[in-house]
Design an enzyme around this catalytic site. Structure first.
Site, short mmCIF file in Angstrom:
data_model
loop_
_atom_site.label_atom_id
_atom_site.label_comp_id
_atom_site.label_asym_id
_atom_site.label_seq_id
_atom_site.Cartn_x
_atom_site.Cartn_y
_atom_site.Cartn_z
N SER A 271 0.83 -1.21 0.00
CA SER A 271 0.00 0.00 0.00
C SER A 271 0.86 1.26 0.00
CB SER A 271 -0.96 0.00 1.20
OG SER A 271 -0.26 -0.16 2.42
N HIS A 301 -1.89 -8.76 2.01
CA HIS A 301 -1.50 -7.51 2.67
C HIS A 301 -2.46 -7.12 3.78
CE1 HIS A 301 0.28 -3.75 3.49
NE2 HIS A 301 -0.17 -3.02 2.48
N HIS A 347 7.16 -12.51 9.78
CA HIS A 347 7.15 -11.21 9.10
C HIS A 347 8.30 -11.17 8.11
CE1 HIS A 347 7.47 -6.83 8.49
NE2 HIS A 347 6.19 -6.81 8.80
N ARG A 356 4.16 -3.73 17.63
CA ARG A 356 2.75 -3.38 17.48
C ARG A 356 1.86 -4.44 18.13
NH1 ARG A 356 2.48 -2.87 11.12
NH2 ARG A 356 3.55 -4.87 11.43
N ASP A 402 -1.01 -8.42 13.14
CA ASP A 402 -2.31 -9.00 12.78
C ASP A 402 -2.75 -10.10 13.74
OD1 ASP A 402 -2.65 -7.46 10.33
OD2 ASP A 402 -0.98 -8.64 9.56
#
Length: 465
Positions: A271, A301, A347, A356, A402
C-alpha cells in the site's frame, strides 16, 4: 505564491469555519503544521543535496537474481522518511519506537493512548507537537471532514454486497474531483510549490476518511443516519462516533492506539509503495491513495487479521474455551501438516515479536484481561513460536500486528470482519500522505526501475560462472 496556487487555495476555503480553523494562528502562537513544514523544507532540501553529494555514487551492495523473482524482497530502492523498520527493534517513527511514541505524544483529556494527530505531526516534521498544536490539527480535520454530495450518492448507490474496500477505493478516488493539486497543476503551478496543494489534498484526504468509512459501515451493515462530526473532538472519537461507538470510551482509546500503530511501516509494503509510485507520476493524493487501498485489499497484505480471527474461532470451536497447552500445540501442528501457515506469525523483515503486537497485548491486559479470545491469543503466543522453530517453518516465529487486532475489535462488538481492512486503510493514509507531501517538496522524480525477462537474464549470465 503563484497566481495558480493562490487561486486554488482560495477555492478550497469553502466556509468561514474551515478558514478560521486553518489560518487563525498568529505569530504569538505555536506554528501550524503547514507553517512548520514551510520552515523545515529549505533545510531538508539542502540536507538531501549534501547526502547525494557525499554518498550518491556509493553502493548498498549486490543485487541478486533471486531478489527480482522474489518480490524484490530486501532490495534497497526507495526513500521513505516517516519510518524505518529494523529487523530486531521493529518500526521506528522518525526514530522513535512505539513505546517512545506512546510516552511522548499528546493524549486526549483523560486518555492514555497517543492521539493519531500527534503521530501525523511527527511523521511530517520529525518533531513531537504540543497539545495546542494537536488540538488545532483535530479542529482543522473536523473543518475539512465533509464529503461532496456526489460522493455520498456514489456510496449510497453501491449494493451492500460490494466489498467495503471496493467502496472505500471508489470514494477516495472520486475525491479527485476537488483536488487542489490537480487544479494547481492544470493552471501551471511552479514545481517548487507542488508541496503546498499536495499538503492541502493530504489534509483533506485524512479528514474525510471518517465520513467515508462511517457511511460505508452504515450502508453495508445497517444503522441510523450518519451523525455529524464534532468540531471540538479528536479524530478517533469522531471515527468511533460515525461507526456507532462514540459512547464507548475504551473503544475510542483502542482506535487511537490502532490508528497510531498501523499508520506507517516504511515504504516497501504494497500500500505504501503503490501510493508513492502512483504519486510519482504527479497523480494527486486522492488518486494515489485510491491505488494504495486497492493494494491493501489484497489477501496477502490487508486481510491477515481476518484470517487470524477465523483461525482462532475454528480452534475455539474445536477445542472449547479453555483448552490445554497440549491441545493448542496439536492444533497448530495439524494446521502445518495440512500445508497451511499459522496466520499472524512471521514477518518479511522482523526477527522478533512485533512491537505493534505488544502494544495491543498491553492494551488487552489493561482493558480486557478476562476476554476468552484474548486468553486464547495469549496461549497461542506461548505455544506457536516453539512449534514453528521445531518445524523449521519460519525465520521469525514470533507474532506480528495482525495476530491481535481482530480480537480487540471483536471484544467491543465490531465483528464485521470485511470492514477491518477499511480501518487499516484509514490508518495507512497517515503514513502515505506524510510521504507524498515530502516527495513533492523534495522534487522526487517519477519511478522507473529497470525490468528484465527470464530470457534476458539467461543471456546475461550465459558465459559467466
Amino acid at each position: 505564491m503563484s497566481s495558480a496556487l493562490r487561486s486554488v487555495v482560495q477555492q478550497s476555503r469553502r466556509s468561514a469555519f474551515a478558514h478560521s480553523a486553518r489560518f487563525a494562528s498568529t505569530s504569538a502562537k505555536a506554528p501550524t503544521l503547514k507553517e512548520r513544514l514551510a520552515e523545515l523544507i529549505p533545510a531538508e532540501i539542502e540536507n538531501v543535496k549534501a547526502t547525494r553529494a557525499a554518498h550518491g555514487k556509493k553502493t548498498f551492495g549486490p543485487v541478486i537474481v533471486d531478489q527480482l523473482y522474489g518480490g524484490m524482497r530486501g532490495l534497497p530502492a526507495l526513500i521513505w522518511d516517516g519510518s524505518v523498520l529494523d529487523a530486531d527493534e521493529g518500526i521506528r517513527f522518525r526514530g522513535k519506537t512505539i513505546p517512545e511514541c506512546q510516552e511522548a505524544l499528546p493524549k486526549a483529556l483523560g486518555g492514555s493512548e497517543p492521539l493519531p494527530e500527534g503521530l501525523f505531526w511527527l511523521l511530517v516534521t520529525g518533531e513531537v507537537p504540543t497539545q495546542e498544536q494537536v488540538t488545532a490539527l483535530s479542529k482543522d480535520w473536523a473543518a475539512r471532514s465533509a464529503i461532496p454530495s456526489f460522493v455520498e450518492e456514489i456510496l449510497d448507490r453501491c449494493p451492500p454486497t460490494l466489498h467495503p474496500m471496493s467502496q472505500f477505493s471508489l470514494a477516495v478516488t472520486a475525491l479527485n474531483h476537488d483536488s487542489a493539486f490537480a487544479k494547481a497543476y492544470a493552471q501551471g503551478i511552479s514545481k517548487k510549490e507542488y508541496w503546498q496543494p499536495t499538503y492541502e489534498d493530504a489534509m483533506d484526504l485524512i479528514a474525510k476518511l471518517p465520513n467515508i468509512a462511517g457511511r460505508i459501515f452504515r450502508n453495508v451493515y445497517g444503522g441510523d443516519k450518519l451523525p455529524a462530526i464534532e468540531a471540538d473532538k479528536d479524530y478517533s472519537y469522531n471515527l468511533a462516533k460515525l461507526l456507532g461507538y462514540g459512547d464507548r470510551p475504551e473503544f475510542v482509546e483502542l482506535l487511537r492506539l490502532y490508528i497510531t500503530i498501523h499508520s506507517d511501516h516504511e515504504g516497501g509494503n504494497v500500500s505504501a509503495h503503490t501510493g508513492k509510485l502512483v504519486a510519482s507520476a504527479l497523480s494527486d493524493p486522492f488518486l494515489a491513495f485510491g491505488a494504495s487501498l486497492n493494494g491493501l485489499a489484497g489477501p496477502l497484505h490487508g486481510l491477515a487479521n481476518q484470517e487470524v480471527l477465523l483461525w482462532l474461532r475454528k480452534m475455539q470451536s474445536k477445542l472449547g474455551e479453555n483448552p490445554t497447552d497440549e491441545a493448542v500445540r496439536e492444533y497448530v501442528w495439524s494446521t502445518l501438516k495440512a500445508g497451511q501457515v499459522v496466520p499472524g506469525y512471521g514477518h518479511a523483515v522482523l526477527r522478533k515479536t512485533d512491537p505493534r503486537y505488544m502494544a495491543q497485548r498491553e492494551f488487552a491486559q489493561k482493558h480486557l484481561p478476562n476476554d476468552p479470545m484474548f486468553k486464547l491469543v495469549s496461549q497461542v503466543y506461548n505455544v506457536v513460536p516453539n512449534v514453528l522453530l521445531e518445524a523449521g517453518k519460519a525465520k521469525n516465529p514470533w507474532p506480528n500486528v495482525d495476530a491481535h487486532s481482530g480480537v480487540l475489535l471483536t471484544h467491543y462488538g465490531l465483528d464485521q470482519m470485511n470492514f477491518y481492512t477499511v480501518l487499516f486503510g484509514v490508518s495507512r493514509a497517515f503514513g502515505v500522505a506524510a510521504q507524498l507531501i515530502w516527495d513533492r517538496a523534495l522534487g522526487a522524480p517519477i519511478e522507473r526501475p529497470k525490468s528484465y525477462s527470464t530470457a534476458a537474464i539467461n543471456q546475461m549470465f550465459k558465459d559467466k560462472q
